[in-house]
Write a protein that holds these residues in place. Structure first.
Motif, PDB file in Angstrom:
ATOM      1  N   ALA A 159       0.745  -1.256   0.060  1.00 43.74           N
ATOM      2  CA  ALA A 159      -0.047   0.210  -0.021  1.00 43.74           C
ATOM      3  C   ALA A 159       0.925   0.972  -0.155  1.00 43.74           C
ATOM      4  N   VAL A 160       1.697   1.188   0.926  1.00 44.13           N
ATOM      5  CA  VAL A 160       2.728   2.496   0.965  1.00 44.13           C
ATOM      6  C   VAL A 160       3.285   2.684  -0.272  1.00 44.13           C
ATOM      7  N   PHE A 161       4.068   1.456  -1.116  1.00 41.12           N
ATOM      8  CA  PHE A 161       4.588   1.438  -2.133  1.00 41.12           C
ATOM      9  C   PHE A 161       3.925   1.964  -3.427  1.00 41.12           C
ATOM     10  N   LEU A 162       2.647   1.562  -3.358  1.00 37.04           N
ATOM     11  CA  LEU A 162       1.340   2.100  -4.686  1.00 37.04           C
ATOM     12  C   LEU A 162       1.295   3.715  -4.225  1.00 37.04           C
ATOM     13  N   ILE A 163       0.945   3.966  -3.044  1.00 33.41           N
ATOM     14  CA  ILE A 163       0.452   5.268  -2.948  1.00 33.41           C
ATOM     15  C   ILE A 163       1.866   6.412  -3.332  1.00 33.41           C
ATOM     16  N   LEU A 164       3.153   5.955  -2.902  1.00 33.13           N
ATOM     17  CA  LEU A 164       4.201   6.817  -2.957  1.00 33.13           C
ATOM     18  C   LEU A 164       4.330   6.974  -4.658  1.00 33.13           C
ATOM     19  N   SER A 165       4.257   5.598  -5.099  1.00 29.16           N
ATOM     20  CA  SER A 165       4.730   5.560  -6.713  1.00 29.16           C
ATOM     21  C   SER A 165       3.597   6.284  -7.383  1.00 29.16           C
ATOM     22  N   ALA A 166       2.263   6.250  -7.120  1.00 28.46           N
ATOM     23  CA  ALA A 166       1.245   6.657  -8.005  1.00 28.46           C
ATOM     24  C   ALA A 166       1.085   8.439  -7.730  1.00 28.46           C
ATOM     25  N   LEU A 167       1.229   8.734  -6.452  1.00 27.70           N
ATOM     26  CA  LEU A 167       0.926  10.256  -6.230  1.00 27.70           C
ATOM     27  C   LEU A 167       2.167  10.975  -5.929  1.00 27.70           C
ATOM     28  N   ALA A 168       3.289  10.236  -5.842  1.00 28.43           N
ATOM     29  CA  ALA A 168       4.456  11.128  -5.538  1.00 28.43           C
ATOM     30  C   ALA A 168       6.001  10.928  -6.452  1.00 28.43           C
ATOM     31  N   LYS A 169       5.744  10.390  -7.387  1.00 27.39           N
ATOM     32  CA  LYS A 169       6.864   9.806  -8.356  1.00 27.39           C
ATOM     33  C   LYS A 169       7.452  11.052  -8.652  1.00 27.39           C
ATOM     34  N   ASN A 170       8.874  11.138  -8.733  1.00 26.74           N
ATOM     35  CA  ASN A 170       9.740  12.051  -9.001  1.00 26.74           C
ATOM     36  C   ASN A 170       9.370  13.632  -8.304  1.00 26.74           C
ATOM     37  N   ARG A 171       8.915  13.412  -7.200  1.00 27.18           N
ATOM     38  CA  ARG A 171       8.373  14.514  -6.422  1.00 27.18           C
ATOM     39  C   ARG A 171       8.725  14.437  -5.155  1.00 27.18           C
ATOM     40  N   GLU A 172       8.492  15.268  -4.372  1.00 29.95           N
ATOM     41  CA  GLU A 172       9.028  15.322  -2.820  1.00 29.95           C
ATOM     42  C   GLU A 172       7.910  14.807  -1.887  1.00 29.95           C
ATOM     43  N   GLU A 221       7.825  21.508  -5.484  1.00 29.02           N
ATOM     44  CA  GLU A 221       8.265  19.989  -5.836  1.00 29.02           C
ATOM     45  C   GLU A 221       7.521  18.982  -4.938  1.00 29.02           C
ATOM     46  N   THR A 222       7.033  19.723  -3.971  1.00 30.35           N
ATOM     47  CA  THR A 222       6.263  18.916  -2.919  1.00 30.35           C
ATOM     48  C   THR A 222       5.003  18.031  -3.168  1.00 30.35           C
ATOM     49  N   ALA A 223       4.931  16.922  -3.241  1.00 27.03           N
ATOM     50  CA  ALA A 223       3.522  15.979  -3.477  1.00 27.03           C
ATOM     51  C   ALA A 223       2.811  15.967  -2.262  1.00 27.03           C
ATOM     52  N   MET A 224       3.603  15.307  -1.337  1.00 24.83           N
ATOM     53  CA  MET A 224       2.792  15.125  -0.224  1.00 24.83           C
ATOM     54  C   MET A 224       3.699  15.210   1.327  1.00 24.83           C
ATOM     55  N   ILE A 225       2.647  15.517   2.345  1.00 26.49           N
ATOM     56  CA  ILE A 225       3.251  15.245   3.575  1.00 26.49           C
ATOM     57  C   ILE A 225       3.001  14.007   4.126  1.00 26.49           C
ATOM     58  N   MET A 226       4.002  13.096   4.709  1.00 25.48           N
ATOM     59  CA  MET A 226       3.743  11.670   5.020  1.00 25.48           C
ATOM     60  C   MET A 226       3.816  11.535   6.545  1.00 25.48           C
ATOM     61  N   LYS A 227       2.847  11.132   7.258  1.00 26.30           N
ATOM     62  CA  LYS A 227       3.017  10.587   8.489  1.00 26.30           C
ATOM     63  C   LYS A 227       3.342   9.283   8.840  1.00 26.30           C
ATOM     64  N   VAL A 228       4.353   8.744   9.360  1.00 25.50           N
ATOM     65  CA  VAL A 228       4.407   7.194   9.526  1.00 25.50           C
ATOM     66  C   VAL A 228       4.069   7.116  11.264  1.00 25.50           C
ATOM     67  N   HIS A 229       3.064   5.960  11.265  1.00 27.12           N
ATOM     68  CA  HIS A 229       2.811   5.847  12.876  1.00 27.12           C
ATOM     69  C   HIS A 229       4.093   4.967  13.184  1.00 27.12           C
TER      70      HIS A 229
END
Ligand SMILES: *Cc1c(COP(=O)(O)O)cnc(C)c1O
Length: 470
Positions: A159-172, A221-229
């Motif tokens: 899930a983490v991999f899909l989300i980062l690949s689909a929504l933040a590839k080449n971005r920050e 360049e920022t695509a998202m803020i990610m919070k990791v539990h």
């Protein structure tokens, strides 16, 4: 040695031996299968004799007898389950090495039903048209988390991999340094991020991250803020993290910026109301304004291995369309188990205790104590080989969830009159099913939190059996 090598009979002769037929029948094997086992046994024996590892001088062992013994052993091992049930005497409810969550009976039965039959996995029976497997559990996930949309992939790492690949590839992607976790040695947020093509922007320090750290890191360049539990460790002492609400306010000031939370465990049941931990409910996290949340199906949820993604519909739709969604998709058996588990949540009430993970975590101390006492009484009425004390102890939840939460429990603390604790625990692991325990203060501890009533007989029988070994 030469004479023993000469005594090694060719397999076609061994096949005519009555011992061959006896083994074949005892283990219910075909001729071909036992022939292969016998050939392997002959090869092994030849090799052992040639290497000198086996020396038969001075023994009166007959070579053919050794071959049949070895073939019978192989046959026995062959019949045993490779993936085998074990009895979890550790008290750790979500033991990753022991398969994490056990499924409820209903979930397991639904898996069987779907696995043994054709199903409407991707078929609209009413319309006679192709359907989508995503639809099967989406409404159940929406109902139990309050999300606008939901989907399921293979596990939370996926899930983490899909989300980062689909929504933040080449971005920050901005992450606090205090949350760059490694889970079970094989999942690192920083590595997954690198694989996905997203660029990690670390902010703050290990123990403190402030809102301004995030503010300063945001760029076009920022695509998202990610919070990791930080689900498998705690940083205590001089610490500071930025509250979800403050991050939501911050991201709302920036058009198009996403806020993703990798929740890890993802509770749908409120353990807080039992005074257990402070794990937020998925619903609460979504209500606080996070755009997208992911969590595991087999941690606190108590279902099958899966990665569940919930959040805003526009984002989930984008994820469903991504090529990786096809790569990471789940099987019908997973969907069946998840469907039934989620129905239990939607039903609510006492039905929730049908989910073993929830039942085990919330078990009353009294019932655990009773079970430990029954065990001690039963074993001691059958053998005098053990000294067993009833002790207060604590169980962990495990699976990288709720670190620092210790559940009070009762254990049987066992010493065998001859075996060391190591030897006893090894003997227990050799039982069928294997019994996994922990050793503490040089005693073998069995924690009854994770032992079912219907496993008690197997457990006491195994102790009685070990008592008779020399
Ligand atoms: C457990 C966990 C994962 C990995 O989940 P799996 O379902 O085991 O793949 C990822 N992130 C966090 C925060 C976790 O706790």
């Amino acid at each position: 040695m030469k004479q023993y090598l000469r005594q090694l009979p060719p397999v076609h002769e061994l096949q005519k031996d009555r011992r061959f037929e006896a083994i074949r029948q005892a283990y219910d094997l075909t001729n071909e299968q036992l022939t292969r086992f016998t050939q392997h046994a002959v090869n092994d024996l030849r090799e052992e004799l040639l290497s000198g590892r086996l020396n038969l001088d001075g023994t009166n062992k007959v070579v053919s007898e050794l071959v049949f013994e070895s073939a019978a052993k192989r046959a026995g091992e062959w019949k045993e389950d490779r993936l085998a049930r074990v009895i979890n005497g550790t008290g750790t409810v979500l033991h990753t090495n022991l398969g994490r969550s056990r499924l409820s009976l209903e979930a397991a039965q639904h898996v069987t039903r779907v696995a043994r039959n054709y199903s409407n996995l991707e078929y609209h029976t009413a319309q006679g048209k192709r359907g989508s497997r995503h639809d099967i559990i989406e409404d159940l996930l929406k109902e139990s988390t309050g999300a606008e949309a939901a989907m399921v992939v293979n596990n939370n790492a996926a899930a983490v991999f899909l989300i980062l690949s689909a929504l933040a590839k080449n971005r920050e992607v901005i992450v606090s340094r205090g949350q760059l976790v490694e889970i079970g040695g094989s999942f690192r947020v920083s590595s997954i991020m690198e694989e996905s093509g997203a660029k990690l922007v670390e902010v703050g320090t290990t123990n403190k991250t402030h809102l301004v750290d995030f503010e300063h890191a945001i760029s076009k360049e920022t695509a998202m803020i990610m919070k990791v539990h930080t689900s498998n460790f705690m940083i205590i002492g001089f610490t500071e993290t930025v509250e979800t609400e403050a991050l939501v306010d911050l991201k709302n000031k920036h058009e198009g910026l996403l806020f993703y939370e990798d929740l890890g465990s993802g509770a749908l049941y409120d353990f807080k109301k039992h005074g257990i931990g402070d794990e937020p409910l998925v619903k609460e996290v979504l209500e606080s304004g996070v755009d997208i949340v992911s969590f595991s199906g087999d941690k606190l949820l108590g279902g099958p291995q899966a990665g569940i993604i919930v959040g805003r519909k526009a984002i989930i739709d984008q994820l469903k369309k991504h090529q990786l969604a096809r790569v990471l998709r789940v099987d019908k058996m997973t969907l069946a188990a998840l469907e039934e588990t989620l129905k239990t949540y939607v039903a609510g009430g006492n039905a929730i205790l049908e989910i073993p993970t929830i039942r085990d975590i919330t078990r009353s101390l009294g019932s655990i104590k009773q079970q430990a006492e029954d065990f001690i009484q039963d074993v001691q009425s059958r053998t005098t080989a053990y000294k067993i004390d009833l002790k207060e102890s604590t169980s962990q939840i495990g699976g990288g969830t709720m670190p620092g939460v210790e559940l009070p429990t009762y254990v049987a603390a066992i010493t065998h009159l001859r075996f060391s604790s190591q030897e006893l625990s090894q003997n227990l692991r050799g039982c069928s099913p294997a019994i996994v325990t922990r050793i503490q203060d040089n005693q073998v501890y069995i924690d009854f939190r994770t032992i079912e009533e219907q496993e008690m007989q197997l457990l006491t029988d195994s102790f009685a059996e070990i008592a008779q070994t020399k």
